[in-house]
Design an enzyme around this catalytic site. Structure first.
Site, PDB file in Angstrom:
ATOM      1  N   GLU A 127      12.098 -11.742   1.890  1.00 37.20           N
ATOM      2  CA  GLU A 127      12.889 -11.126   2.161  1.00 37.20           C
ATOM      3  C   GLU A 127      13.213 -11.321   3.294  1.00 37.20           C
ATOM      4  OE1 GLU A 127      10.694  -7.543  -0.556  1.00 37.20           O
ATOM      5  OE2 GLU A 127      10.184  -9.089   0.586  1.00 37.20           O
ATOM      6  N   SER A 151      12.947 -11.058  -5.143  1.00 37.44           N
ATOM      7  CA  SER A 151      13.383 -11.189  -2.939  1.00 37.44           C
ATOM      8  C   SER A 151      15.090 -10.349  -3.102  1.00 37.44           C
ATOM      9  CB  SER A 151      14.268 -12.619  -3.072  1.00 37.44           C
ATOM     10  OG  SER A 151      12.888 -13.788  -2.925  1.00 37.44           O
ATOM     11  N   SER A 205       7.668 -11.773  -3.209  1.00 43.29           N
ATOM     12  CA  SER A 205       9.527 -11.374  -2.628  1.00 43.29           C
ATOM     13  C   SER A 205       9.960 -12.248  -1.253  1.00 43.29           C
ATOM     14  CB  SER A 205       9.397  -9.715  -2.754  1.00 43.29           C
ATOM     15  OG  SER A 205      11.048  -9.588  -2.879  1.00 43.29           O
TER      16      SER A 205
END
Length: 347
Positions: free
Chosen positions: A272, A232, A270
């Protein structure tokens, strides 16, 4: 030391501020509490939007989720009301609750009216998963650590493998905390845009430094073990340009440009997350009138601010990599720093 003066990497075309950090936005400060003992490689990082009372003098804010594999607290109210009313804390995934409790206590100590004569408070805590280098299941972060990070806030703060960034990996290398700023001129006055990232994302094979694909050029590339694009990155953008929350949302969405320029593809696993705020408008918790005066940038100047945001984010990611040292953590795992690889240092 900035990455241009030390490494010769020039990112973008706009000038940076005096410190080339998010704290070039007047009043913004950052602090860390770092835990580094054997398999415990983690910590807390704190960001203060301004030195005053953030609950009673809120700043306009917006958030944007690029990919939502994350556990950030506080975005819903930011998006609904368009304001930020507490400091922002960063830590590892399983310590979000602990940090949030500490931040609530921090605010209650400073604001006796919360949940007495007025409403509740919206703590904002962001996270990345540091479970490779860190014994995350041990829940080593304490409320005292979060409060220590808040007490440590300063303009000239450390970057790299510090605070919440201690156990983070970025592009297969040692990541963590990175920051950068850009100066812009509007109506003859200099303003600043700054970024702070907690980097824990992307693959080494995709890493681009100042337009150069690193894996193709670096003799030590074979020293980086293969890995998936899982992790991340938390990005905070701050500015003293007076902006509306709508304009801040537009700026937050440009963070993806900076991430892409470093080679990020925003993988499935991930998270973001982007938060953007402006110190150029303050919202009183107890307004003195029914109508609140606010200023905003002319829309034809947003391109300049978009560029500033993208350049800040790109350089912040690279700064997190180049300031971090090689770290050995849980189960003897060692994650190399980009600085060591560039200098040809052995394992």
């Amino acid at each position: 030391m900035g990455i241009e003066s030390r490494w010769g990497f020039r990112v973008g075309s706009l000038p940076h501020g005096p410190l080339n950090k998010i704290s070039d936005v007047p009043g913004v400060t950052v602090g860390h509490c770092t835990l580094s003992r054997g398999g415990v490689q983690t910590g807390v990082t704190a960001l203060l939007p301004h030195p005053g009372d953030t609950f009673h003098e809120k700043v306009l804010a917006a958030s944007h989720v690029i990919n939502g594999f994350g556990k950030t607290i506080g975005l819903v109210q930011i998006d609904e009301l368009g304001t930020l009313e507490t400091p922002i804390l960063f830590t590892n995934t399983l310590s979000v609750g602990t940090a949030a409790t500490a931040l609530v206590k921090y605010m209650l100590d400073r604001c006796p009216d919360i949940c007495e004569t007025t409403g509740s408070v919206n703590p904002v805590v962001c996270e990345c998963n540091d479970s490779g280098l860190n014994d995350i299941r041990g829940l080593h972060v304490t409320e005292a650590d979060a409060l220590a990070a808040l007490a440590d806030c300063r303009a000239d703060f450390a970057e790299g493998a510090v605070g919440a960034g201690r156990g983070m990996r970025c592009h297969g290398l040692k990541g963590g905390i990175g920051s950068s700023s850009r100066a812009v001129e509007l109506d003859g006055q200099t303003y600043h845009m700054g970024a702070l990232v907690l980097s824990n994302h992307a693959k080494f094979d995709d890493l681009i430094v100042a337009g150069v694909p690193v894996a193709q050029r670096l003799e030590q590339a074979a020293q980086v073990p293969p890995h998936e694009d899982k992790g991340s990155i938390i990005t905070v953008l701050a500015t003293d340009v007076p902006l509306s929350e709508r304009q801040l949302g537009r700026i937050a969405r440009r963070a993806i440009v900076g991430l892409s320029r470093t080679g990020s593809y925003c993988g499935n696993g991930s998270g973001e997350i982007v938060i953007a705020f402006s110190t150029g408008n303050r919202i009183s918790h107890y307004p003195q009138s029914d109508l609140v005066p606010l200023r905003a940038a002319a829309e034809n100047k947003m391109d300049l601010l978009f560029r500033a945001a993208a350049e800040c984010v790109e350089e912040s990611v690279l700064s997190s990599l180049l300031h971090a040292e090689t770290v050995t953590g849980r189960n003897g795992l060692t994650v190399r720093s980009l600085a060591d690889l560039l200098q040809g240092r052995p394992d």
